[in-house]
Design a protein around this motif. Structure first.
Motif, PDB file in Angstrom:
ATOM      1  N   GLN A 217       0.715  -4.485  53.845  1.00  0.00           N
ATOM      2  CA  GLN A 217       0.718  -3.428  54.008  1.00  0.00           C
ATOM      3  C   GLN A 217       1.857  -2.697  54.807  1.00  0.00           C
ATOM      4  OE1 GLN A 217       1.772  -1.902  50.211  1.00  0.00           O
ATOM      5  NE2 GLN A 217       1.928  -0.616  51.311  1.00  0.00           N
ATOM      6  N   GLN A 218       0.755  -3.447  56.460  1.00  0.00           N
ATOM      7  CA  GLN A 218       1.347  -2.514  57.363  1.00  0.00           C
ATOM      8  C   GLN A 218       2.929  -3.380  57.111  1.00  0.00           C
ATOM      9  OE1 GLN A 218      -1.807  -2.568  59.639  1.00  0.00           O
ATOM     10  NE2 GLN A 218      -2.360  -0.615  59.188  1.00  0.00           N
ATOM     11  N   THR A 219       3.129  -4.486  56.966  1.00  0.00           N
ATOM     12  CA  THR A 219       3.929  -4.982  57.510  1.00  0.00           C
ATOM     13  C   THR A 219       4.909  -4.793  56.512  1.00  0.00           C
ATOM     14  OG1 THR A 219       3.712  -6.838  58.507  1.00  0.00           O
ATOM     15  CG2 THR A 219       5.390  -7.405  57.554  1.00  0.00           C
ATOM     16  N   ARG A 220       4.764  -4.376  55.395  1.00  0.00           N
ATOM     17  CA  ARG A 220       6.125  -3.744  54.433  1.00  0.00           C
ATOM     18  C   ARG A 220       6.130  -2.093  54.696  1.00  0.00           C
ATOM     19  NH1 ARG A 220       2.473  -3.636  49.505  1.00  0.00           N
ATOM     20  NH2 ARG A 220       2.983  -6.618  49.653  1.00  0.00           N
ATOM     21  N   ASP A 221       5.389  -1.587  54.699  1.00  0.00           N
ATOM     22  CA  ASP A 221       5.729  -0.060  55.567  1.00  0.00           C
ATOM     23  C   ASP A 221       6.754  -0.542  56.845  1.00  0.00           C
ATOM     24  OD1 ASP A 221       4.215   0.235  53.536  1.00  0.00           O
ATOM     25  OD2 ASP A 221       2.650   1.214  54.662  1.00  0.00           O
ATOM     26  N   PHE A 222       6.213  -1.292  57.546  1.00  0.00           N
ATOM     27  CA  PHE A 222       7.212  -1.134  58.706  1.00  0.00           C
ATOM     28  C   PHE A 222       8.497  -2.198  58.277  1.00  0.00           C
ATOM     29  CE2 PHE A 222       8.636  -3.799  62.575  1.00  0.00           C
ATOM     30  CZ  PHE A 222       9.036  -2.271  63.525  1.00  0.00           C
ATOM     31  N   ASN A 223       9.005  -2.503  57.451  1.00  0.00           N
ATOM     32  CA  ASN A 223       9.795  -3.363  57.426  1.00  0.00           C
ATOM     33  C   ASN A 223      10.574  -1.875  56.249  1.00  0.00           C
ATOM     34  OD1 ASN A 223       9.624  -5.469  58.939  1.00  0.00           O
ATOM     35  ND2 ASN A 223       9.335  -6.313  56.893  1.00  0.00           N
ATOM     36  N   SER A 224       9.908  -1.401  55.698  1.00  0.00           N
ATOM     37  CA  SER A 224      10.390  -0.684  54.618  1.00  0.00           C
ATOM     38  C   SER A 224      11.202   0.855  55.334  1.00  0.00           C
ATOM     39  CB  SER A 224       9.636  -0.035  53.797  1.00  0.00           C
ATOM     40  OG  SER A 224       8.988  -0.622  53.600  1.00  0.00           O
ATOM     41  N   SER A 225      10.562   1.001  56.707  1.00  0.00           N
ATOM     42  CA  SER A 225      10.786   2.122  57.527  1.00  0.00           C
ATOM     43  C   SER A 225      12.889   1.614  58.089  1.00  0.00           C
ATOM     44  CB  SER A 225      10.612   2.111  58.715  1.00  0.00           C
ATOM     45  OG  SER A 225      10.556   1.816  59.463  1.00  0.00           O
ATOM     46  N   PHE A 226      13.436   0.005  58.038  1.00  0.00           N
ATOM     47  CA  PHE A 226      14.755   0.127  58.220  1.00  0.00           C
ATOM     48  C   PHE A 226      15.775   0.081  57.233  1.00  0.00           C
ATOM     49  CE2 PHE A 226      11.811  -1.112  61.405  1.00  0.00           C
ATOM     50  CZ  PHE A 226      12.797  -1.761  62.496  1.00  0.00           C
ATOM     51  N   PHE A 227      14.870   1.080  56.818  1.00  0.00           N
ATOM     52  CA  PHE A 227      15.741   1.124  54.553  1.00  0.00           C
ATOM     53  C   PHE A 227      16.899   1.820  55.279  1.00  0.00           C
ATOM     54  CE2 PHE A 227      17.557   2.772  50.701  1.00  0.00           C
ATOM     55  CZ  PHE A 227      18.293   1.812  50.343  1.00  0.00           C
ATOM     56  N   GLU A 228      18.345   1.606  55.190  1.00  0.00           N
ATOM     57  CA  GLU A 228      19.674   2.244  55.523  1.00  0.00           C
ATOM     58  C   GLU A 228      19.860   2.155  57.610  1.00  0.00           C
ATOM     59  OE1 GLU A 228      19.873   5.000  52.604  1.00  0.00           O
ATOM     60  OE2 GLU A 228      20.759   3.438  51.915  1.00  0.00           O
ATOM     61  N   LYS A 229      18.506   1.940  58.195  1.00  0.00           N
ATOM     62  CA  LYS A 229      19.243   1.907  59.301  1.00  0.00           C
ATOM     63  C   LYS A 229      20.139   1.266  59.762  1.00  0.00           C
ATOM     64  CE  LYS A 229      15.155   3.832  61.599  1.00  0.00           C
ATOM     65  NZ  LYS A 229      13.508   3.562  62.100  1.00  0.00           N
ATOM     66  N   GLU A 230      20.884   1.612  60.787  1.00  0.00           N
ATOM     67  CA  GLU A 230      21.532   0.270  61.530  1.00  0.00           C
ATOM     68  C   GLU A 230      20.911  -0.424  63.310  1.00  0.00           C
ATOM     69  OE1 GLU A 230      25.481   1.880  62.312  1.00  0.00           O
ATOM     70  OE2 GLU A 230      25.556   2.647  60.049  1.00  0.00           O
ATOM     71  N   ILE A 231      21.183  -0.875  62.762  1.00  0.00           N
ATOM     72  CA  ILE A 231      20.177  -2.324  64.146  1.00  0.00           C
ATOM     73  C   ILE A 231      21.315  -2.886  64.922  1.00  0.00           C
ATOM     74  CG2 ILE A 231      17.762  -1.716  63.380  1.00  0.00           C
ATOM     75  CD1 ILE A 231      17.927  -4.392  61.631  1.00  0.00           C
ATOM     76  N   ASN A 232      20.391  -3.542  65.542  1.00  0.00           N
ATOM     77  CA  ASN A 232      21.668  -4.820  66.212  1.00  0.00           C
ATOM     78  C   ASN A 232      20.480  -6.736  65.975  1.00  0.00           C
ATOM     79  OD1 ASN A 232      23.306  -3.794  67.790  1.00  0.00           O
ATOM     80  ND2 ASN A 232      21.230  -2.957  69.808  1.00  0.00           N
ATOM     81  N   VAL A 233      21.351  -7.865  65.857  1.00  0.00           N
ATOM     82  CA  VAL A 233      20.310  -8.668  65.221  1.00  0.00           C
ATOM     83  C   VAL A 233      21.119  -9.741  66.235  1.00  0.00           C
ATOM     84  CG1 VAL A 233      21.195 -10.129  62.686  1.00  0.00           C
ATOM     85  CG2 VAL A 233      20.556  -7.496  62.739  1.00  0.00           C
ATOM     86  N   LEU A 234      19.879 -10.849  66.800  1.00  0.00           N
ATOM     87  CA  LEU A 234      21.064 -11.861  67.022  1.00  0.00           C
ATOM     88  C   LEU A 234      21.012 -12.496  66.220  1.00  0.00           C
ATOM     89  CD1 LEU A 234      22.118 -13.292  69.769  1.00  0.00           C
ATOM     90  CD2 LEU A 234      19.385 -14.285  70.173  1.00  0.00           C
ATOM     91  N   ILE A 235      22.589 -13.323  65.477  1.00  0.00           N
ATOM     92  CA  ILE A 235      22.246 -14.792  64.263  1.00  0.00           C
ATOM     93  C   ILE A 235      21.946 -15.679  65.661  1.00  0.00           C
ATOM     94  CG2 ILE A 235      24.243 -15.234  63.250  1.00  0.00           C
ATOM     95  CD1 ILE A 235      23.527 -12.235  62.656  1.00  0.00           C
ATOM     96  N   GLU A 236      20.851 -16.080  64.630  1.00  0.00           N
ATOM     97  CA  GLU A 236      20.836 -17.729  65.248  1.00  0.00           C
ATOM     98  C   GLU A 236      20.544 -18.892  64.444  1.00  0.00           C
ATOM     99  OE1 GLU A 236      15.711 -15.760  67.088  1.00  0.00           O
ATOM    100  OE2 GLU A 236      16.196 -16.923  64.636  1.00  0.00           O
ATOM    101  N   LYS A 237      21.067 -18.619  63.304  1.00  0.00           N
ATOM    102  CA  LYS A 237      21.526 -19.877  62.189  1.00  0.00           C
ATOM    103  C   LYS A 237      22.180 -19.734  61.142  1.00  0.00           C
ATOM    104  CE  LYS A 237      16.808 -20.157  61.075  1.00  0.00           C
ATOM    105  NZ  LYS A 237      15.339 -20.390  60.870  1.00  0.00           N
TER     106      LYS A 237
END
Ligand code: SF4
Length: 285
Positions: A217-237
């Motif tokens: 539940q905590q991981t879900r809440d953490f991930n949900s807090s990123f909805f519509e956010k703009e973040i940096n992603v290192l593309i790995e594969k």
């Protein structure tokens, strides 16, 4: 660095891998310099107990915070991580590094194992639950958005319902972005394997389920807090499917998106359009 000198009562590592040995800083930095020249963008400093890193020469003692500060100067490197850490070795300099060193990613894997002081003592962890919480609070003072992950063992010998409740309490208090949790299983040759009051498998399974539901539940809440956010992603594969890519956020979440494979190895700005229990879906901006 390799090995561990902590001798937790459930763990075979100090006996199988030996005591902590830290490589000389020049050796580590030279190796990373060569990797960065070859296009490596992210470095994860590894050790069984990596924040115990300590190397002394005639002039000074180098700790992991010194290594991280040196890595910040490598222009090709964009991300620095380290894992795994022990609460006893969490220095103020390392906590401050999360504020001061931009390339150090906002993620701390800091296993607590149990929230019960009695069990922590039996595990020979050498900190109390309050000391662990103080470290988390202080690190968050330096880096407000840091994602915390942890490790837990349920059903350690002698763990009562109250001890297990104390573990749930610490999880509720810390709010983990991610955590690994396991049922205790005796390792031959360790002190814990010889302890009385081994816990019934059924009770261990029940407790593990309760703990994992809470963490999920905590991981879900953490991930949900990123909805519509703009973040940096290192593309790995490559991801699954044509022109699908998989990368990592600064907070170590998996991020999936459409995109050209030429992005692999690059950091892109992505908008998060969907959040899942264990990953995010983004579009490259
Ligand atoms: Fe060392 Fe970690 Fe094993 Fe404890 S659990 S003895 S800190 S490797």
């Amino acid at each position: 660095m390799e090995g561990c000198s902590k001798f937790c009562s459930f763990c075979v590592v100090p006996n199988t891998r030996g005591l902590e040995v830290s490589r000389p800083p020049e050796q580590i930095l030279n190796e990373i310099e060569k990797l960065a020249d070859r296009g490596v963008r992210e470095i994860n400093l590894l050790g069984q107990n990596v924040n115990a890193y300590s190397y002394k020469d005639k002039l000074k003692e180098y700790r992991i915070s010194n290594i991280i500060a040196e890595l910040e100067k490598f222009p090709e490197l964009t991300r620095i991580r380290y894992t795994t850490s022990h609460p006893r070795d969490m220095t103020e300099e390392l906590m401050k590094a999360h504020r001061d060193i931009e390339k150090l990613q906002p993620y701390l894997h800091l296993p607590v194992q149990s929230g019960s002081d009695k069990i922590l003592k039996e595990m020979n962890r050498n900190y109390s639950s309050q000391e662990y919480i103080d470290i988390i609070d202080k690190t968050r003072e330096y880096k407000q958005d840091i994602a915390i992950s942890g490790d837990f063992i349920v059903g350690f010998p002698g763990e009562t319902d109250d001890d297990f409740e104390a573990t749930l309490d610490i999880v509720k208090r810390v709010k983990y972005a991610h955590a690994y949790s396991f049922k205790y299983s005796p390792r031959p040759g360790t002190p814990a394997a010889l302890k009385d009051h081994q816990i019934d498998e059924e009770i261990k399974s029940e407790r593990l389920k309760i703990l994992q539901d809470l963490i999920r539940q905590q991981t879900r809440d953490f991930n949900s807090s990123f909805f519509e956010k703009e973040i940096n992603v290192l593309i790995e594969k490559h991801g699954l499917g044509v022109n699908r890519l998989t990368g990592r956020s600064s907070y170590l979440q998996s991020v999936h998106m459409d995109g050209d494979p030429s992005f692999i190895g690059e950091i892109v700005k992505a908008k998060i359009i969907k959040t899942r229990d264990n990953s995010l879906e983004g579009i490259i901006l």
